[in-house]
Motif scaffolding. Structure first.
Motif, PDB file in Angstrom:
ATOM      1  N   ILE A  57      -3.844 -81.666  94.599  1.00  0.00           N
ATOM      2  CA  ILE A  57      -3.080 -82.109  95.712  1.00  0.00           C
ATOM      3  C   ILE A  57      -2.598 -83.359  95.095  1.00  0.00           C
ATOM      4  O   ILE A  57      -3.348 -84.078  94.473  1.00  0.00           O
ATOM      5  CB  ILE A  57      -4.045 -82.476  96.888  1.00  0.00           C
ATOM      6  CG1 ILE A  57      -5.169 -81.512  96.815  1.00  0.00           C
ATOM      7  CG2 ILE A  57      -3.291 -82.396  98.165  1.00  0.00           C
ATOM      8  CD1 ILE A  57      -6.166 -81.599  97.894  1.00  0.00           C
TER       9      ILE A  57
ATOM     10  N   THR B 266      -2.291 -86.299 103.551  1.00  0.00           N
ATOM     11  CA  THR B 266      -2.802 -85.182 102.771  1.00  0.00           C
ATOM     12  C   THR B 266      -2.478 -83.868 103.461  1.00  0.00           C
ATOM     13  O   THR B 266      -2.704 -83.700 104.656  1.00  0.00           O
ATOM     14  CB  THR B 266      -4.330 -85.300 102.609  1.00  0.00           C
ATOM     15  OG1 THR B 266      -4.624 -86.549 101.977  1.00  0.00           O
ATOM     16  CG2 THR B 266      -4.872 -84.153 101.775  1.00  0.00           C
ATOM     17  N   LYS B 267      -1.933 -82.934 102.708  1.00  0.00           N
ATOM     18  CA  LYS B 267      -1.550 -81.639 103.266  1.00  0.00           C
ATOM     19  C   LYS B 267      -2.797 -80.778 103.490  1.00  0.00           C
ATOM     20  O   LYS B 267      -3.649 -80.641 102.599  1.00  0.00           O
ATOM     21  CB  LYS B 267      -0.604 -80.909 102.314  1.00  0.00           C
ATOM     22  CG  LYS B 267      -0.071 -79.589 102.855  1.00  0.00           C
ATOM     23  CD  LYS B 267       0.911 -78.999 101.878  1.00  0.00           C
ATOM     24  CE  LYS B 267       1.462 -77.661 102.399  1.00  0.00           C
ATOM     25  NZ  LYS B 267       2.436 -77.083 101.452  1.00  0.00           N
ATOM     26  N   THR B 268      -2.918 -80.188 104.672  1.00  0.00           N
ATOM     27  CA  THR B 268      -4.052 -79.332 104.994  1.00  0.00           C
ATOM     28  C   THR B 268      -3.833 -77.949 104.412  1.00  0.00           C
ATOM     29  O   THR B 268      -2.784 -77.332 104.611  1.00  0.00           O
ATOM     30  CB  THR B 268      -4.236 -79.223 106.520  1.00  0.00           C
ATOM     31  OG1 THR B 268      -4.440 -80.527 107.057  1.00  0.00           O
ATOM     32  CG2 THR B 268      -5.430 -78.333 106.857  1.00  0.00           C
ATOM     33  N   ILE B 269      -4.805 -77.495 103.660  1.00  0.00           N
ATOM     34  CA  ILE B 269      -4.698 -76.171 103.065  1.00  0.00           C
ATOM     35  C   ILE B 269      -5.163 -75.130 104.082  1.00  0.00           C
ATOM     36  O   ILE B 269      -6.266 -75.208 104.609  1.00  0.00           O
ATOM     37  CB  ILE B 269      -5.557 -76.075 101.795  1.00  0.00           C
ATOM     38  CG1 ILE B 269      -5.064 -77.083 100.757  1.00  0.00           C
ATOM     39  CG2 ILE B 269      -5.516 -74.658 101.225  1.00  0.00           C
ATOM     40  CD1 ILE B 269      -5.920 -77.123  99.515  1.00  0.00           C
ATOM     41  N   GLN B 270      -4.307 -74.167 104.376  1.00  0.00           N
ATOM     42  CA  GLN B 270      -4.636 -73.136 105.345  1.00  0.00           C
ATOM     43  C   GLN B 270      -5.268 -71.945 104.640  1.00  0.00           C
ATOM     44  O   GLN B 270      -4.872 -71.562 103.530  1.00  0.00           O
ATOM     45  CB  GLN B 270      -3.381 -72.695 106.103  1.00  0.00           C
ATOM     46  CG  GLN B 270      -2.756 -73.805 106.943  1.00  0.00           C
ATOM     47  CD  GLN B 270      -1.594 -73.306 107.781  1.00  0.00           C
ATOM     48  OE1 GLN B 270      -1.297 -72.116 107.810  1.00  0.00           O
ATOM     49  NE2 GLN B 270      -0.935 -74.214 108.468  1.00  0.00           N
ATOM     50  N   LYS B 271      -6.272 -71.386 105.289  1.00  0.00           N
ATOM     51  CA  LYS B 271      -6.952 -70.229 104.740  1.00  0.00           C
ATOM     52  C   LYS B 271      -6.666 -68.999 105.584  1.00  0.00           C
ATOM     53  O   LYS B 271      -6.409 -69.095 106.780  1.00  0.00           O
ATOM     54  CB  LYS B 271      -8.470 -70.476 104.690  1.00  0.00           C
ATOM     55  CG  LYS B 271      -8.890 -71.631 103.800  1.00  0.00           C
ATOM     56  CD  LYS B 271     -10.404 -71.786 103.825  1.00  0.00           C
ATOM     57  CE  LYS B 271     -10.862 -72.937 102.942  1.00  0.00           C
ATOM     58  NZ  LYS B 271     -12.339 -73.091 102.951  1.00  0.00           N
TER      59      LYS B 271
ATOM     60  N   ASP C 122       1.955 -69.742 100.913  1.00  0.00           N
ATOM     61  CA  ASP C 122       1.406 -71.093 100.695  1.00  0.00           C
ATOM     62  C   ASP C 122       0.017 -71.267 101.302  1.00  0.00           C
ATOM     63  O   ASP C 122      -0.400 -72.394 101.590  1.00  0.00           O
ATOM     64  CB  ASP C 122       2.362 -72.152 101.266  1.00  0.00           C
ATOM     65  CG  ASP C 122       3.694 -72.149 100.549  1.00  0.00           C
ATOM     66  OD1 ASP C 122       3.700 -71.917  99.324  1.00  0.00           O
ATOM     67  OD2 ASP C 122       4.718 -72.387 101.202  1.00  0.00           O
ATOM     68  N   LYS C 123      -0.680 -70.161 101.524  1.00  0.00           N
ATOM     69  CA  LYS C 123      -2.058 -70.213 102.006  1.00  0.00           C
ATOM     70  C   LYS C 123      -2.973 -69.707 100.892  1.00  0.00           C
ATOM     71  O   LYS C 123      -2.518 -69.140  99.897  1.00  0.00           O
ATOM     72  CB  LYS C 123      -2.235 -69.341 103.259  1.00  0.00           C
ATOM     73  CG  LYS C 123      -1.340 -69.737 104.436  1.00  0.00           C
ATOM     74  CD  LYS C 123      -1.499 -68.744 105.578  1.00  0.00           C
ATOM     75  CE  LYS C 123      -0.547 -69.080 106.721  1.00  0.00           C
ATOM     76  NZ  LYS C 123      -0.634 -68.072 107.815  1.00  0.00           N
ATOM     77  N   ILE C 124      -4.243 -69.912 101.058  1.00  0.00           N
ATOM     78  CA  ILE C 124      -5.195 -69.337 100.123  1.00  0.00           C
ATOM     79  C   ILE C 124      -6.073 -68.344 100.860  1.00  0.00           C
ATOM     80  O   ILE C 124      -6.291 -68.451 102.073  1.00  0.00           O
ATOM     81  CB  ILE C 124      -6.057 -70.420  99.435  1.00  0.00           C
ATOM     82  CG1 ILE C 124      -6.928 -71.158 100.460  1.00  0.00           C
ATOM     83  CG2 ILE C 124      -5.193 -71.385  98.657  1.00  0.00           C
ATOM     84  CD1 ILE C 124      -7.952 -72.082  99.809  1.00  0.00           C
TER      85      ILE C 124
ATOM     86  N   THR D 116      -8.203 -67.970  94.703  1.00  0.00           N
ATOM     87  CA  THR D 116      -8.745 -69.126  93.996  1.00  0.00           C
ATOM     88  C   THR D 116     -10.201 -68.882  93.621  1.00  0.00           C
ATOM     89  O   THR D 116     -10.770 -67.828  93.938  1.00  0.00           O
ATOM     90  CB  THR D 116      -8.652 -70.394  94.864  1.00  0.00           C
ATOM     91  OG1 THR D 116      -9.660 -70.326  95.894  1.00  0.00           O
ATOM     92  CG2 THR D 116      -7.272 -70.518  95.526  1.00  0.00           C
TER      93      THR D 116
END
Length: 336
Positions: free
Chosen positions: A6, A29-34, A85-87, A132
């Motif tokens: 990040i 900070t960008k929140t990572i979406q799952k 753009d998600k994991i 990931t």
């Protein structure tokens, strides 16, 4: 004779304490979406309802259900196309399998069933950044956790510069039970030549000798095909086929294999076939053997029936309750 994978804004700019310029403010900070998804990768045949029941179970969960995919390359492409753009947190795959050789999931639409060998020889799409090192891939199947070579090969397929974790169980994953929508069952195996069953009494004696410490009512289990009460043992049968083709330079070189004994002798004389059976771990005499020829090709077919007694895994502290089939439970699932 020819024979037969990040940006963390860490710009250390020196700022005075009273500097109020917005030029140096850190971006949030960008929140990572799952996201999680389950693939139901087959169609039920005859009276088997594994896929129907798996879909019904996962449809009650907070998870995307995909049921129109039958091949591994299509699973990877779906995951790549829907990452957005998600994991991926969890990727579940519900598929028929057996512990000895293969999954019914295909490598591609016109490809082979998944085995360690077919994965090794198949070019598949590269997984995207959505997968990931924190992604967990959970296989729901019939004892596939015992086939460590296949699981390890499957892990490589889903890996790029990072490797996710794969979870699989040596227990049977059962969906749609009378007393639980999903549970695990410990299997006990005995084999017989598909068209030559010795009968339940003989098979119950054989399985009792194979598992002398189990202390189960084998004869009752072999005559019962579903749970009658919570946790009751029952049996399930399926076939494992073998299909070999050997190409000869000339049809005149093809041996005449007219009996099961002559076929087994021929197999023992050929290292490739005898090693394949050794790796499978099922006695040769437990197969029904036939052979045929067409032009310069010899075909050898074998078929064994696997009679499996299933004992549901129950809660140690609450014996009337099923143990939750949690993939993080080290006694239930192996992590690869």
């Amino acid at each position: 004779m020819k024979s037969l994978i990040i940006l963390l804004l860490s710009c250390f700019t020196v700022m005075s304490c009273d500097d109020t310029s917005t030029d140096h403010l850190e971006e949030p900070t960008k929140t990572i979406q799952k996201q999680s998804v389950v693939f139901i990768v087959g169609i039920d045949e005859d009276d088997n309802s594994f896929y129907k029941n798996a879909k019904a179970h996962f449809s009650q969960q907070n998870i995307t259900v995909v049921e129109d995919i039958r091949a591994l390359d299509a699973i990877i492409l779906w995951l790549n196309n829907n990452a957005d753009d998600k994991i991926y947190d969890q990727i579940h795959i519900a598929s028929h399998s057996n512990p000895w050789e293969e999954m019914t999931l295909l490598t591609s639409e016109d490809g082979e069933r998944i085995t360690a060998a077919s994965l090794k020889n198949k070019a598949l799409p590269q997984p995207s950044d959505g997968i990931t090192e924190n992604t967990k891939i959970i296989i729901h199947s019939y004892g596939l956790g015992a086939n460590k070579n296949l699981i390890k090969a499957l892990k490589l397929v889903f890996s790029s510069d990072v490797m996710p974790s794969i979870y699989a169980s040596e227990y049977f994953s059962v969906f749609g039970g009378q007393f639980a929508s999903h549970y695990l069952a410990q299997p006990f195996y005995v084999f017989y030549s598909t068209t030559n069953s010795p009968g339940n009494k003989a098979l119950s004696n054989e399985i009792a000798q194979k598992y002398p410490n189990a202390n189960l009512n084998w004869l009752t289990a072999l005559g019962t095909h579903e749970e009658t009460t919570a946790g009751a043992i029952y049996s399930y049968r399926f076939n494992i086929p073998i299909d070999w083709e050997i190409v000869f330079d000339d049809a005149s070189e093809i041996p005449q294999l007219t009996t099961a004994d002559s076929i087994m002798d021929y197999i023992l004389e050929n290292d490739e076939f005898s090693f394949a059976l050794y790796d499978l771990g099922i006695p040769m005499e437990k197969f029904q053997w036939t052979s045929s020829s067409e032009e310069n090709i010899l075909k050898i077919q074998g078929n064994t029936t696997v009679l499996t007694v299933l004992m549901p895994v129950m809660n140690t502290y609450e014996p009337a309750e099923y143990t939750a089939p949690e993939f993080t439970h080290a006694r239930l699932f192996s992590q690869f």
